[in-house]
Each structure stands twice: as structure tokens, then as C-alpha cells.
Scaffold this motif. Structure first.
Motif, PDB file in Angstrom:
ATOM      1  N   PHE A 149       0.816  -1.213   0.000  1.00  0.00           N
ATOM      2  CA  PHE A 149       0.000   0.000   0.000  1.00  0.00           C
ATOM      3  C   PHE A 149       0.851   1.266   0.000  1.00  0.00           C
ATOM      4  CE2 PHE A 149      -3.480  -2.713   1.849  1.00  0.00           C
ATOM      5  CZ  PHE A 149      -4.377  -2.508   0.810  1.00  0.00           C
ATOM      6  N   ALA A 150       2.058   1.194   0.560  1.00  0.00           N
ATOM      7  CA  ALA A 150       2.888   2.394   0.687  1.00  0.00           C
ATOM      8  C   ALA A 150       3.766   2.637  -0.537  1.00  0.00           C
ATOM      9  CB  ALA A 150       3.761   2.292   1.929  1.00  0.00           C
ATOM     10  N   LYS A 151       4.308   1.565  -1.139  1.00  0.00           N
ATOM     11  CA  LYS A 151       5.360   1.756  -2.130  1.00  0.00           C
ATOM     12  C   LYS A 151       5.075   1.156  -3.502  1.00  0.00           C
ATOM     13  CE  LYS A 151       7.899   4.094   0.618  1.00  0.00           C
ATOM     14  NZ  LYS A 151       7.962   5.552   0.390  1.00  0.00           N
ATOM     15  N   LEU A 152       4.101   0.301  -3.628  1.00  0.00           N
ATOM     16  CA  LEU A 152       3.818  -0.292  -4.935  1.00  0.00           C
ATOM     17  C   LEU A 152       2.673   0.454  -5.615  1.00  0.00           C
ATOM     18  CD1 LEU A 152       4.113  -4.123  -4.177  1.00  0.00           C
ATOM     19  CD2 LEU A 152       5.906  -2.465  -4.757  1.00  0.00           C
ATOM     20  N   LYS A 153       2.626   0.319  -6.927  1.00  0.00           N
ATOM     21  CA  LYS A 153       1.574   0.966  -7.710  1.00  0.00           C
ATOM     22  C   LYS A 153       0.685  -0.103  -8.324  1.00  0.00           C
ATOM     23  CE  LYS A 153       4.498   4.931  -8.872  1.00  0.00           C
ATOM     24  NZ  LYS A 153       5.145   5.712  -9.970  1.00  0.00           N
ATOM     25  N   HIS A 213      -6.526   1.254  -8.140  1.00  0.00           N
ATOM     26  CA  HIS A 213      -7.456   1.489  -7.025  1.00  0.00           C
ATOM     27  C   HIS A 213      -6.813   1.213  -5.658  1.00  0.00           C
ATOM     28  CE1 HIS A 213     -10.422   1.682 -10.206  1.00  0.00           C
ATOM     29  NE2 HIS A 213     -10.179   0.424 -10.550  1.00  0.00           N
ATOM     30  N   LYS A 214      -5.523   1.483  -5.556  1.00  0.00           N
ATOM     31  CA  LYS A 214      -4.802   1.200  -4.316  1.00  0.00           C
ATOM     32  C   LYS A 214      -5.400   1.948  -3.129  1.00  0.00           C
ATOM     33  CE  LYS A 214      -0.789   3.143  -3.584  1.00  0.00           C
ATOM     34  NZ  LYS A 214       0.669   3.464  -3.641  1.00  0.00           N
ATOM     35  N   LYS A 235      -8.389   3.301  -2.802  1.00  0.00           N
ATOM     36  CA  LYS A 235      -9.763   2.893  -2.519  1.00  0.00           C
ATOM     37  C   LYS A 235      -9.783   1.578  -1.725  1.00  0.00           C
ATOM     38  CE  LYS A 235     -11.762   5.140  -6.582  1.00  0.00           C
ATOM     39  NZ  LYS A 235     -12.474   4.942  -7.873  1.00  0.00           N
ATOM     40  N   ILE A 236      -8.906   0.647  -2.107  1.00  0.00           N
ATOM     41  CA  ILE A 236      -8.827  -0.633  -1.392  1.00  0.00           C
ATOM     42  C   ILE A 236      -8.356  -0.401   0.039  1.00  0.00           C
ATOM     43  CG2 ILE A 236      -7.665  -2.877  -1.300  1.00  0.00           C
ATOM     44  CD1 ILE A 236      -7.502  -2.776  -4.357  1.00  0.00           C
ATOM     45  N   PHE A 237      -7.399   0.520   0.203  1.00  0.00           N
ATOM     46  CA  PHE A 237      -6.890   0.813   1.549  1.00  0.00           C
ATOM     47  C   PHE A 237      -7.980   1.437   2.415  1.00  0.00           C
ATOM     48  CE2 PHE A 237      -4.423   3.618   4.477  1.00  0.00           C
ATOM     49  CZ  PHE A 237      -3.811   2.599   5.193  1.00  0.00           C
ATOM     50  N   LEU A 238      -8.753   2.357   1.855  1.00  0.00           N
ATOM     51  CA  LEU A 238      -9.852   2.961   2.610  1.00  0.00           C
ATOM     52  C   LEU A 238     -10.928   1.936   2.951  1.00  0.00           C
ATOM     53  CD1 LEU A 238     -10.294   6.387   0.761  1.00  0.00           C
ATOM     54  CD2 LEU A 238      -9.383   5.999   3.063  1.00  0.00           C
ATOM     55  N   LEU A 239     -11.189   1.004   2.024  1.00  0.00           N
ATOM     56  CA  LEU A 239     -12.151  -0.058   2.296  1.00  0.00           C
ATOM     57  C   LEU A 239     -11.662  -0.943   3.440  1.00  0.00           C
ATOM     58  CD1 LEU A 239     -14.790  -1.446   1.365  1.00  0.00           C
ATOM     59  CD2 LEU A 239     -13.393  -2.852  -0.169  1.00  0.00           C
ATOM     60  N   LEU A 240     -10.352  -1.204   3.440  1.00  0.00           N
ATOM     61  CA  LEU A 240      -9.760  -2.002   4.520  1.00  0.00           C
ATOM     62  C   LEU A 240      -9.896  -1.282   5.856  1.00  0.00           C
ATOM     63  CD1 LEU A 240      -8.078  -4.671   4.889  1.00  0.00           C
ATOM     64  CD2 LEU A 240      -6.044  -3.238   4.789  1.00  0.00           C
TER      65      LEU A 240
END
Length: 280
Positions: free
Chosen positions: A98-102, A105-106, A108-113
């Protein structure tokens, strides 16, 4: 009053306030420790007797005979160690992604988590129990272990925020050198986040070790119960007999693994707090 005198007075007041707070916090622990070596009668003595006349260490021998304490410790260690070790690894990998890869919808997935944090455990307790019951996992340690193997949302968030401050140039330079994503994580990223991981690991370990709700839902057989359930049974059985030294001795034994974990990781925890303060 000079500036130095005012500063000395302020420091003295702060020290007194902190000392009173420390006494208030440590007093119950000291009472638990001294009660574990008292006679039953001394527990109810008035005025309270902090230091018994005779220390009865045989209580620490009796607790192993009065209930499945060793089994409870073993089960708690199996759950806590397996979940924290594997779960910390998977949480760190997720935080790195989540911090360093591209990927699409990264955010959006993090907010869903993160939104899953807002769902209280009682809301999913019954559906989860039904699911594990269908799998035949009730009265086993699997419902306590398997979900945690896939990571901890709070740990993912904490480490991800910690990694955001790591310069992307370090990652890009390693990519140019031909490093794989896993090598980027294991050799470059993980050494940088060890203080943050240690701080979260001890908090997670303490949470699992002290957990009472999930074990009491899934575990029925005495040979499968965790330490917290064993101590709760001690309390239900021996509080009626006013055998509080026995209960306190078992509680002291339950406290030791958490204390040892903190002592092992205290350097990393202090580093995590210090580094976070500098970055903030």
C-alpha cells in the motif's frame, strides 16, 4: 523568584504528580503479588497488610495441581505466537504494497480495509461462529488462529504510515539494480520498519494473550482452553472459597509472558516512539 527557581519548582511539581500516578498504577500489581504469598485470612486483614508476616510460596505449587494451568499457557502461546509471527509478516507485506507499490485502485482498497475497523466485533460474532461451526472448527484453536494469519488492519495502517516517510528513491534505485519485490521488502524495507513492527507486535501479542471473548465463544473442552479461560474458572471456583492467594498466583503467572515480551522489545518500542516524534 528567578527563572531557574521557577523551573526547579515546576520540575518538582511534575515529578511529584508523576510519582503519585506511578504509585496509583503500580499499587494493584504490588497488591496482587503480595496477596499471592499470603494466608487466606491476611487478605481480609484490617488495616490492610501489604507485606505478610510469613511468605507462603506453596501457592505457586498448588496452582499447577488445581487446574489445567500448563495446558492453558500452552494453548495461549500457540495462538499468540503463531498469529503474531505470521500475521506480522503478512501485515508488513500488505503495508509495503500500500505504501510503495503501484496498482489500480490502491487508495480505494486501503480505505475499504480501514472501514472494517469501524465494524464492532459483536456485529460479526454470530456469522463468524456459524461459518466456523460449518467448517467443524468449534472447540479447536483454529478460529483464534486462522483469521489473524492474514494480518491486522491496525498494524497495516500503522506500518503503512511509517513507510510513507521512507524516500521512494531508495526503492527505485533497488528496482534499477534488478531487485525483486520480495527482496525490496526483506533487505531494504523491513530493516527500516523494525521499530514500528516491534511496537505493534507487542500490542497485538498483549491483545491476543489477554483475549477472553473469542476463546469463551469457541472453546469448550478444558484441554483446549486458553490461559484466560483457565484463570476465569479459577476465579469462579476458588473465589467462593475466598482462596484469593491462589487466584492471584495464577494471575502473576499469566502476567509473565507479556512482561517478558515487553522487556525483549522495549528498545525497539522506544526507538519507534523517538523516530515517530522526530518525523512528526
Amino acid at each position: 523568584m528567578s527563572h531557574s527557581q521557577k523551573r526547579r519548582l515546576a520540575n518538582t511539581i511534575i515529578f511529584i504528580v508523576l510519582a503519585i500516578g506511578a504509585i496509583v498504577m503500580i499499587a494493584p500489581l504490588l497488591w496482587m503479588l503480595t496477596t499471592s504469598v499470603k494466608d487466606k485470612q491476611d487478605v481480609f486483614a484490617l488495616p490492610p497488610k501489604w507485606i505478610p508476616d510469613v511468605f507462603h510460596f506453596n501457592t505457586y505449587v498448588e496452582i499447577w495441581e488445581k487446574g489445567p494451568l500448563l495446558t492453558g499457557i500452552t494453548n495461549s502461546l500457540i495462538v499468540a505466537v503463531s498469529v503474531t509471527v505470521v500475521g506480522t509478516f503478512t501485515s508488513s507485506l500488505a503495508a509495503f504494497a500500500f505504501a510503495k507499490l503501484k496498482f489500480p485502485h490502491k487508495n480505494k482498497i486501503f480505505l475499504l480495509l480501514l472501514s472494517a475497523i469501524m465494524i464492532p466485533y459483536p456485529a460479526v460474532m454470530i456469522p463468524q461462529f456459524i461459518m466456523f461451526s460449518e467448517l467443524g472448527w468449534v472447540d479447536t484453536l483454529l478460529p483464534l488462529i486462522v483469521p489473524g494469519l492474514f494480518g491486522n488492519i491496525v498494524m497495516i495502517f500503522f506500518i503503512r504510515q511509517y513507510l510513507v516517510s521512507v524516500p521512494n528513491e531508495i526503492i527505485e534505485a533497488a528496482k534499477i539494480d534488478g531487485s525483486s519485490y520480495f527482496r525490496l521488502f526483506s533487505t531494504i524495507t523491513f530493516p527500516l520498519i523494525k521499530p514500528a513492527v516491534a511496537a505493534q507486535l507487542i500490542l497485538w501479542f498483549m491483545g491476543i494473550w489477554n483475549d477472553y471473548l473469542a476463546p469463551i465463544i469457541y472453546l469448550n473442552s478444558p484441554e483446549n482452553q486458553t490461559l484466560q479461560l483457565v484463570i476465569a474458572n479459577y476465579n469462579a471456583t476458588y473465589a467462593i472459597q475466598t482462596d484469593y492467594p491462589l487466584i492471584m498466583a495464577a494471575s502473576i503467572i499469566a502476567l509473565l509472558p507479556v512482561l517478558i515480551t515487553f522487556l525483549v522489545f522495549q528498545k525497539q518500542i522506544i526507538e519507534s516512539v523517538a523516530i515517530s516524534g522526530v518525523k512528526g
